[in-house]
Motif scaffolding. Structure first.
Motif, PDB file in Angstrom:
ATOM      1  N   ASP A 120       0.826  -1.210   0.000  1.00  0.00           N
ATOM      2  CA  ASP A 120       0.000   0.000   0.000  1.00  0.00           C
ATOM      3  C   ASP A 120       0.859   1.259   0.000  1.00  0.00           C
ATOM      4  N   VAL A 121       2.080   1.163   0.593  1.00  0.00           N
ATOM      5  CA  VAL A 121       2.960   2.329   0.714  1.00  0.00           C
ATOM      6  C   VAL A 121       3.825   2.490  -0.528  1.00  0.00           C
ATOM      7  N   ALA A 122       4.454   1.418  -0.945  1.00  0.00           N
ATOM      8  CA  ALA A 122       5.379   1.475  -2.088  1.00  0.00           C
ATOM      9  C   ALA A 122       5.239   0.188  -2.897  1.00  0.00           C
ATOM     10  N   PRO A 123       4.182   0.077  -3.683  1.00  0.00           N
ATOM     11  CA  PRO A 123       3.859  -1.200  -4.349  1.00  0.00           C
ATOM     12  C   PRO A 123       4.920  -1.685  -5.338  1.00  0.00           C
ATOM     13  N   ASP A 124       5.669  -0.815  -5.925  1.00  0.00           N
ATOM     14  CA  ASP A 124       6.615  -1.232  -6.961  1.00  0.00           C
ATOM     15  C   ASP A 124       8.037  -1.439  -6.425  1.00  0.00           C
ATOM     16  N   THR A 125       8.208  -1.360  -5.134  1.00  0.00           N
ATOM     17  CA  THR A 125       9.562  -1.523  -4.585  1.00  0.00           C
ATOM     18  C   THR A 125       9.890  -3.009  -4.377  1.00  0.00           C
ATOM     19  N   ASP A 126      11.160  -3.296  -4.386  1.00  0.00           N
ATOM     20  CA  ASP A 126      11.597  -4.681  -4.135  1.00  0.00           C
ATOM     21  C   ASP A 126      11.176  -5.157  -2.746  1.00  0.00           C
ATOM     22  N   ILE A 177       7.623  -6.463  -2.877  1.00  0.00           N
ATOM     23  CA  ILE A 177       7.568  -7.793  -3.509  1.00  0.00           C
ATOM     24  C   ILE A 177       8.033  -8.859  -2.523  1.00  0.00           C
ATOM     25  N   LYS A 178       9.164  -8.611  -1.903  1.00  0.00           N
ATOM     26  CA  LYS A 178       9.693  -9.582  -0.931  1.00  0.00           C
ATOM     27  C   LYS A 178       8.746  -9.732   0.259  1.00  0.00           C
ATOM     28  N   GLY A 179       8.112  -8.625   0.684  1.00  0.00           N
ATOM     29  CA  GLY A 179       7.191  -8.693   1.802  1.00  0.00           C
ATOM     30  C   GLY A 179       5.996  -9.587   1.489  1.00  0.00           C
ATOM     31  N   ARG A 180       5.442  -9.456   0.276  1.00  0.00           N
ATOM     32  CA  ARG A 180       4.302 -10.301  -0.069  1.00  0.00           C
ATOM     33  C   ARG A 180       4.713 -11.777  -0.146  1.00  0.00           C
ATOM     34  N   TYR A 181       5.876 -12.010  -0.725  1.00  0.00           N
ATOM     35  CA  TYR A 181       6.362 -13.399  -0.830  1.00  0.00           C
ATOM     36  C   TYR A 181       6.560 -13.997   0.571  1.00  0.00           C
ATOM     37  N   ASP A 182       7.195 -13.232   1.450  1.00  0.00           N
ATOM     38  CA  ASP A 182       7.423 -13.723   2.812  1.00  0.00           C
ATOM     39  C   ASP A 182       6.122 -13.948   3.565  1.00  0.00           C
ATOM     40  N   ALA A 183       5.126 -13.107   3.304  1.00  0.00           N
ATOM     41  CA  ALA A 183       3.830 -13.280   3.955  1.00  0.00           C
ATOM     42  C   ALA A 183       3.260 -14.653   3.620  1.00  0.00           C
ATOM     43  N   GLY A 184       3.406 -15.048   2.326  1.00  0.00           N
ATOM     44  CA  GLY A 184       2.952 -16.385   1.942  1.00  0.00           C
ATOM     45  C   GLY A 184       3.686 -17.483   2.699  1.00  0.00           C
ATOM     46  N   SER A 196      -1.946 -14.435  -6.562  1.00  0.00           N
ATOM     47  CA  SER A 196      -1.883 -13.020  -6.975  1.00  0.00           C
ATOM     48  C   SER A 196      -0.444 -12.602  -7.242  1.00  0.00           C
ATOM     49  N   PHE A 197       0.510 -13.136  -6.447  1.00  0.00           N
ATOM     50  CA  PHE A 197       1.928 -12.817  -6.667  1.00  0.00           C
ATOM     51  C   PHE A 197       2.355 -13.282  -8.063  1.00  0.00           C
ATOM     52  N   ARG A 198       1.971 -14.520  -8.425  1.00  0.00           N
ATOM     53  CA  ARG A 198       2.379 -15.053  -9.734  1.00  0.00           C
ATOM     54  C   ARG A 198       1.713 -14.287 -10.877  1.00  0.00           C
ATOM     55  N   GLN A 199       0.529 -13.828 -10.619  1.00  0.00           N
ATOM     56  CA  GLN A 199      -0.177 -13.067 -11.655  1.00  0.00           C
ATOM     57  C   GLN A 199       0.425 -11.672 -11.811  1.00  0.00           C
ATOM     58  N   HIS A 234       9.285 -12.342 -12.138  1.00  0.00           N
ATOM     59  CA  HIS A 234      10.182 -12.117 -11.008  1.00  0.00           C
ATOM     60  C   HIS A 234      10.907 -13.417 -10.640  1.00  0.00           C
ATOM     61  N   GLU A 235      12.138 -13.291 -10.182  1.00  0.00           N
ATOM     62  CA  GLU A 235      12.938 -14.488  -9.873  1.00  0.00           C
ATOM     63  C   GLU A 235      12.310 -15.341  -8.777  1.00  0.00           C
ATOM     64  N   LEU A 236      11.534 -14.733  -7.866  1.00  0.00           N
ATOM     65  CA  LEU A 236      10.889 -15.507  -6.799  1.00  0.00           C
ATOM     66  C   LEU A 236       9.725 -16.339  -7.331  1.00  0.00           C
ATOM     67  N   THR A 237       9.183 -15.965  -8.465  1.00  0.00           N
ATOM     68  CA  THR A 237       8.036 -16.692  -9.012  1.00  0.00           C
ATOM     69  C   THR A 237       8.391 -18.134  -9.330  1.00  0.00           C
ATOM     70  N   ALA A 238       9.629 -18.370  -9.701  1.00  0.00           N
ATOM     71  CA  ALA A 238      10.044 -19.733 -10.064  1.00  0.00           C
ATOM     72  C   ALA A 238       9.917 -20.697  -8.890  1.00  0.00           C
ATOM     73  N   SER A 239       9.969 -20.194  -7.653  1.00  0.00           N
ATOM     74  CA  SER A 239       9.888 -21.079  -6.482  1.00  0.00           C
ATOM     75  C   SER A 239       8.457 -21.289  -5.997  1.00  0.00           C
ATOM     76  N   ILE A 240       7.494 -20.631  -6.633  1.00  0.00           N
ATOM     77  CA  ILE A 240       6.118 -20.724  -6.152  1.00  0.00           C
ATOM     78  C   ILE A 240       5.504 -22.104  -6.381  1.00  0.00           C
ATOM     79  N   PRO A 241       5.733 -22.775  -7.541  1.00  0.00           N
ATOM     80  CA  PRO A 241       5.101 -24.088  -7.739  1.00  0.00           C
ATOM     81  C   PRO A 241       5.355 -25.050  -6.569  1.00  0.00           C
ATOM     82  N   ALA A 242       6.563 -25.084  -6.038  1.00  0.00           N
ATOM     83  CA  ALA A 242       6.854 -25.985  -4.919  1.00  0.00           C
ATOM     84  C   ALA A 242       5.977 -25.659  -3.719  1.00  0.00           C
ATOM     85  N   LYS A 243       5.762 -24.372  -3.479  1.00  0.00           N
ATOM     86  CA  LYS A 243       4.931 -23.964  -2.351  1.00  0.00           C
ATOM     87  C   LYS A 243       3.460 -24.280  -2.635  1.00  0.00           C
TER      88      LYS A 243
END
Length: 956
Positions: free
Chosen positions: A637-643, A646-653, A671-674, A679-688
């Motif tokens: 909500d504060v800085a949606p396009d910052t790294d 992105i990392k915060g949303r991934y870690d939340a998952g 929603s992250f994958r969409q 993004h390089e973190l997207t490649a690790s989502i299928p395992a999760k």
């Protein structure tokens, strides 16, 4: 020297010990070994009866009469000995009652000599009249009659003729006494030593003491010292450490104290005749350290002092200190040494001695450190006095030199500072400390030691808050620290360190003296310097002071303060405070956009995002995962396009998965994958997602994610494992075609490891069995058999089991084919077909047996037995030719029976072998069926009612 009385000794202690032992030494009828149990039963005497008074004269007269009548030589000697003892007792009494010093022992002397002559003549020992005892009594009588030389001669004879006599200890001591009195100190030493070496002899200590005197008289001071040291050891045996010596002395008797005083005095004389204090060291090297060592030095030092040998006395005390620097007595000996210098009027030695005293026992000494400052009241008072005297002397010297020789003056100020510093450190609560500390600072400054001067000024300004010099001291600190920070002589790293200290001092000055007009500027400068020096907590505190100033500081100062507060709070891990400060900076930014070094709005939003992320991490440390997840998702909500977002949303998952909140985690990662497909973190989502779907029993979706992983991964192991796991999940979801497709790919593409490939083949055989596709099922069964056969080193219990399972199932068809092959006429042709079916069936079952897997071995064994039994039964049930008469038919049946019997016997043997496995703990349905077949084939042996053995597990 004539010995008038046999019990007279050279010391009271010796006299006492002999008096205690006298009753035993001179009792001719002493008994050894009696106990209380040997005494008769106690009875009360008759009050009417009185004890008759013994008349010694009548008894002696009786012995005289008996002596006249006795003819036996031995008896005569015994009676004569009794008479001699009576005469001895009479002589002693007469001597006690006499007023002169005449001879009273002529009769017992004559009698003892007569008895000795009789003994020597006969050469035959007589009980109670032993020769050594007679010589001892003769010597006693001669000694008591003041005939010393004759007594000594008697003792010499005793020592010569009876060296093992029980009287040798006393004899040797007497001989030693005589030799000592005659001045024959060598002989005296020898005799005393023989007694001193017998620890059980009551005269041992006195003999050792006199041995030392004999050695001293012979001027053999080294030997004398060793003997006297042993005497001191015995007297002070209760002292286990030097501090116990005084108490041990107090426990000595008066005679023992006298002996101890004499011992230490003669030892001091011996040391003085040798090499003084060095002789004490030599003695201890020879004999080992002694707990009373300090007394040796003290007595020697006092002896020298009494003789006004001041240098020797002082050197003695000094020697003790040098060889016992950590002794509890060391300070007192140092004080004694200085006192000797004062008494001897050695002024040039007093000042160095006091300096040495401070060095040895001052606060920086090992002595002080090991005792935590507990060094004794007297030692501490002397230290207090010495430090003042030394400091005042050196300061006065420095002031005198200031006008004539600057370099020497600096050195002298340095020496004065040393003593001032030691005084302050040693006596921190002394009332003179503020004054002494200021003098210390002044001396240090004059000597050019600015760092130490600053430290001393700091105490004056802020610790003591001295009214007279506090402000000047505080200002001096700022000046001196600035001099150090800008000086040319320091390296850059040192200058940086002094810059940091300068900041501290400036800040402290501003806070300590807030009325100073430079306080606000100093605070602002200090805040920025603190931040640059990574002193974040302090920087934040100063920044808050600026923000809260009344009246408020100008806008630029406030902007700077909020920025410093934000950075300092963030770096100090106060992330909530950092976020709050950064929002303030963001609000003030438009008005300060042109300020040099001001950040951009985007930079501030990124700092806010980072602060929120770190707050989430702090929540995680406290196991507050729900709060952390909210904060991580809030970053977008504060800085949606910052790294960071992105990392915060991934870690939340990740944390939602840890909390098993599968549905929420699924939405976050979808929603992250969409939103971030590349993004390089997207490649690790299928395992999760696999984990998420599995825990929601969404097997097909999980399998689809595994297919994505298998296609996208470059890691062979990941691809292989994804394919295998995907096949299992497709099978679990009921999608058999996809499961078969995945298993087939796995089995064909990954034949190694063999075990995993065979598992895939096993699932394929199972799936085709469910689909009733017998041909494909048998294909994969055979693949399992072939895979194990070629496994080599990868063969395992599991691969053998799977292969055995497949072989067992493959053996089912030949088994059934054999059972269904009939024996018809013509018998020869059908028997050939039956035999061919038999071979196939047996071969198939033997292949199962070859694996050695118990589960299938019993079944194969049963079937082999059943095959032979079936063949036997089929032969007996086969069709008979129709053209045979009764006799021929009977002959035909006999021939069939002869053919069938061996097969039946073979069947029995095999079933028995299978049944025997029950004795090894193997009893499954096939072992049971072998028993059932044996009951049919050998009913007399195996068809018996089952008996049940009741077993009680109750503890008896």
């Amino acid at each position: 020297m004539k010995i008038k009385n046999w019990l007279v000794r050279t010391s009271p202690l010796l006299c006492t010990s002999l008096l205690l032992a006298g009753c035993q030494m001179f009792s001719p009828d002493r008994e050894v070994g009696k106990t209380l149990a040997d005494l008769p039963t106690a009875t009360m005497p008759d009050a009417k009866n009185t004890v008759a008074v013994i008349d010694n004269k009548k008894i002696e007269a009786s012995y005289q009469k008996a002596l006249s009548a006795a003819e036996d030589p031995i008896l005569r000697q015994q009676i004569l000995a009794r008479i001699a003892d009576f005469e001895m007792a009479r002589s002693e009494q007469a001597q006690l009652n006499a007023n002169d010093s005449g001879h009273y022992f002529d009769k017992p002397i004559a009698l003892y000599r007569e008895l000795i002559a009789l003994q020597e003549k006969s050469g035959q020992p007589v009980k109670g009249v032993e020769l050594d005892q007679l010589r001892y009594k003769l010597a006693k009588a001669l000694s008591m009659d003041s005939r010393g030389d004759e007594a000594a001669s008697a003792l010499d004879q005793l020592a010569k003729t009876a060296p093992a006599s029980t009287y040798m200890g006393e004899t040797q001591f007497r001989r030693a006494e005589k030799a000592f009195a005659d001045g024959d100190y060598l002989a005296a030493e020898k005799h005393y030593k023989s007694v001193a070496e017998d620890k059980s002899n009551p005269l041992q200590q006195n003999a050792l003491y006199m041995q030392g005197w004999a050695e001293f008289k012979r001027a053999d001071y080294d030997l004398a010292l060793q003997s006297f040291a042993k005497v001191a050891d015995q007297l002070l045996t209760l002292a286990k450490k030097p501090e116990d010596v005084s108490q041990a002395v107090e426990q000595l008797s008066g005679a023992q104290k006298n002996m101890m005083e004499d011992t230490f005095h003669v030892m001091s004389l011996s040391f003085s005749y040798l090499e003084g204090a060095q002789s004490i060291i030599d003695l201890q090297k020879e004999m080992g350290d002694r707990v009373y060592e300090h007394l040796l030095y003290e007595n020697l030092g006092q002896l020298y002092l009494e003789k006004k040998r001041y240098s020797d006395s002082a050197e003695t005390y000094k020697s003790f200190v040098e060889h016992n620097p950590l002794s509890n007595f060391a300070p007192e000996f140092s004080i004694k040494m200085i006192s000797v210098y004062e008494q001897g009027n050695f002024p040039s030695l007093i000042l160095p001695a006091k300096q040495e005293y401070v060095q040895r026992y001052g606060i920086s000494s090992t002595y002080w450190t090991q005792r935590n400052g507990v060094i004794g009241v007297n030692a501490l008072n002397y230290l207090h006095k010495s430090l003042q005297e030394l400091a005042e002397y050196e300061h006065a010297q420095a002031q005198e030199l200031s006008g004539t020789n600057k370099s020497e003056a600096k050195v002298a100020f340095g020496r004065a500072a040393t003593w001032y510093r030691e005084f302050v450190a040693t006596f921190p609560k002394d009332p003179k400390n503020p004054e002494m500390t200021f003098l210390l600072a002044e001396s240090l400054s004059e000597s050019g030691d600015y760092p130490q001067a600053i430290s001393a000024y700091e105490q004056v300004a802020y610790q003591y808050q001295d009214k007279a010099h506090g402000a000047d001291a505080g200002y001096s600190i700022v000046l001196l620290s600035n001099e150090m920070a800008t000086g040319q002589a320091l390296a850059e790293t040192q200058k940086a360190a002094w810059q940091e200290r300068k900041t501290n001092y400036a800040l402290r000055f501003a806070q300590g003296y807030p009325a100073d007009p430079r306080a606000a500027a100093v605070l602002t400068q200090a805040a920025q310097e603190l931040l640059a020096q990574k002193r974040y907590a302090e920087a934040a505190t100063v920044a808050e002071e600026i923000i809260n100033l009344k009246p408020p500081a100008e806008a630029k100062l406030q902007f700077t303060a909020w920025l410093v507060l934000g950075h300092a709070s963030f770096d100090d891990k106060n992330y909530a405070g950092a976020e709050k400060a950064y929002w303030q900076v963001l609000n003030l930014l438009p008005a300060n956009a042109q300020t040099p070094g001001a950040p951009t709005a985007q930079q501030m939003r990124e700092r806010i995002a980072a602060s929120i992320y770190q707050q989430a991490q702090a929540d995680l440390v406290l196991s507050q995962k729900d709060e952390a997840i909210k904060k991580l998702l809030r970053i977008s909500d504060v800085a949606p396009d910052t790294d960071i977002a992105i990392k915060g949303r991934y870690d939340a998952g990740v944390y939602l998965i840890e909390q098993q909140k599968w549905s929420e985690a699924e939405q976050v990662y979808l929603s992250f994958r969409q939103q971030y497909p590349k993004h390089e973190l997207t490649a690790s989502i299928p395992a999760k997602m696999v984990l998420i779907y599995q825990n929601q029993s969404k097997w097909a979706l999980a399998a689809n994610e595994l297919s994505i992983m298998e296609r996208s991964s470059n890691d062979p192991n990941v691809k292989r494992q994804s394919l295998a796991m995907g096949a299992e999940l497709y099978e679990k979801s009921g999608n058999k075609p996809m499961a078969i497709e995945q298993y087939q790919r796995y089995a064909n593409e990954y034949p190694r490891p063999v075990a995993e490939a065979m598992e895939a083949e096993f699932h394929l055989a199972k799936l085709y069995g469910e689909l009733q596709d017998t041909k494909k099922r048998q294909y994969w069964l055979q693949r399992m058999i072939d895979a194990n056969a070629s496994a080599g080193a990868q063969e395992s219990d599991r691969t053998k089991y799977l292969a055995a399972s497949a072989a067992n199932e493959m053996a089912d068809a030949p088994y059934k084919d054999f059972a269904s092959t009939p024996l018809t006429l013509p018998l020869k042709q059908s028997l050939q077909r039956k035999r061919a079916a038999l071979d196939k069936a047996l071969k198939a079952q033997e292949a199962v047996l070859a694996y050695g897997v118990a589960e299938f071995t019993t079944q194969a064994s049963y079937r082999i037995g059943d095959i032979y039994a079936q063949l036997s039964r089929d032969l007996m049930k086969s069709e008979r030719p129709t053209n045979l008469d009764a006799a021929a038919l009977e002959q035909y049946d006999l021939l069939l029976e002869e053919q069938a019997f061996p097969f039946e016997e073979k069947a029995i043997q095999i079933h028995q072998a299978n049944a025997q496995r029950s004795t090894k703990g193997i009893y499954d349905q096939w072992v049971k069926r072998s028993f059932e077949e044996l009951a049919k084939l050998l009913p007399a042996r195996y068809k018996k009612p089952e008996s049940i053995l009741e077993v009680s597990n109750e503890i008896q």
